[in-house]
Design an enzyme around this catalytic site. Structure first.
Site: not given
Lengths: 282, 282
Positions: A55, A76, A191
């Site tokens: 990640d 991302k 989150m």
């Protein structure tokens, strides 16, 4: 610090670990940030891995523990786009079929809001053997590092870990916040930075007090960790000042009030790892 | 396995760890059983500790990682009696004031149903500095080792960790099981073996299905781990056949149904540690 190295080397010399077989995938929890929170299984897996799919949020100090592996970031990207989950699954299967020792390195714990379960199911369907190496989830490690006990006799017989958004970014519509408000003494929200206003409204409607303490822990367990304590009524205002891309854990419950008593006497410096000077990346 | 040792030694040689200062207490999570689930911080602390106060349930393989420390067991004794919490607190304070590096080693995570919060508060009140080293809680490590994801997209947005008894051994009377039944997709029950019949009744009354899958995981993550899957309606009957002193994790929720898909392709052998031939004990 030479003493530390020598002590860990002494430990290593007496451990017998299961083999990380070629052609298998280990889904490894990287913990919340501090490399000292990796497990011995995780450190072993990183040390012998051929390739690490990680990640984007996994810290450089953790990646430095995989000196011989090729690194592939699947999180991302610069433009804000994520690698689609199906492509990650396919990549893991391909690398395993190529006979490599593959580590899938995920922040926190692989099976706590990490879509690791989907990855195990894809590997199983493809006939690829795997191992799950649990990690210190932010809800466990981030609370402790902030001096907030997840449970406490007399204050908290239950703690719920809840995700604050679904895959579209909206508040999950099948979470019964009212029932959680009544049933869980402590709520640890993952989150949830963008949705804490809505969540707080639902918790208040279900009877939690406006004055109930709430903690925001950003970049938990790293040298950049910061903790802000507020109330349920003020939580949305605090959240508005935290940049959206900063990893943030939100803790709601009476245990937050213990923080001043604990944090003043607590040491919490992270480990660090000497960087790898040269390596292959992808 | 020489490769493993060498790999971990390589890691150790590049890590820089914070000092474990004399006169301080580190509350260390030992994880659920497999010594490979200790964190690097925990392994470092055990390697340099002068004295280790450990729960009786901590495995010999974990204690073998503290070769130079004096060991003191403060858990359940042969006669079934536990060391009172106040005496443990006093002992920790005394050992720290004697200038020792003190590890308080607790199964799982120190702050998840471990009374670790009480120990931190006692140390703080006495002016003794401490550090909390999080551990892999059974609810994280035991679920994974059983091939049961704690969360799964579409099946579980929330997971609640709940203790099944209070200090008297009775069902905690301030847990709202009905609200938990409605609010938590997955329930992970600690120390609930003797009370699972009552708990199942309350969950069923609140609307959970009689056919909902339930898993019993005993001695999770060790070589003796066993997993039995049943339904909420049958849970009490299964519990009756498990000896009361066997550490048991109970998982209620739809994720239990994923186990057959995952477990068949999963490797989960624990690490072991070469025993210490001679040491001081107390």
């Amino acid at each position: 610090m030479a003493g530390v190295t020598a002590a860990l080397e002494t430990v290593a010399s007496r451990l017998v670990a299961p083999e990380f077989a070629a052609g298998t995938v280990w889904l490894v929890g990287a913990g919340p940030g501090d490399p000292g929170l990796l497990t011995l299984h995780a450190a072993h897996a990183l040390a012998v891995a051929d390739v690490v799919l990680h990640d984007a949020l996994v810290s450089p100090d953790v990646l430095a523990l995989a000196p011989r592996a090729r690194l592939e970031s699947v999180g991302k990207r610069a433009g804000g786009e994520r690698t689609p989950q199906l492509r990650i699954n396919e990549r893991l299967i391909r690398l395993a079929r190529d006979g490599l020792r593959v580590v899938r390195l995920k922040g926190g714990d692989p099976l706590v809001f990490g879509r690791g379960a989907e990855e195990t199911l894809a590997l199983a369907a493809a006939g690829v053997r795997f191992r799950i190496i649990p990690g210190i989830s932010a809800g466990i490690g981030g609370t402790a590092a902030a001096g907030i006990p997840a449970t406490h006799r007399g204050l908290a017989h239950s703690v719920a870990f809840v995700t604050g958004h679904d895959t579209s970014g909206a508040l999950p519509d099948d979470v019964d916040w009212g029932a959680l408000a009544r049933g869980a003494d402590v709520l640890v929200l993952y989150m949830a930075l963008r949705r804490i206003g809505e969540i707080a409204d639902r918790l208040l409607s279900a009877g939690r007090e406006a004055t109930e303490p709430v903690a925001f822990v950003t970049e938990a367990t790293t040298s950049r960790q910061s903790v802000q304590v507020t109330t349920l009524a003020q939580a949305a205002a605090i959240a508005a000042d935290i940049p959206r891309d900063v990893p943030t854990l939100i803790i709601v419950g009476p245990v937050v009030a213990l923080r001043p008593l604990i944090a003043a006497w607590q040491d919490a410096a992270p480990m660090s790892c000497v960087p790898v000077s040269q390596r292959a990346t992808a």
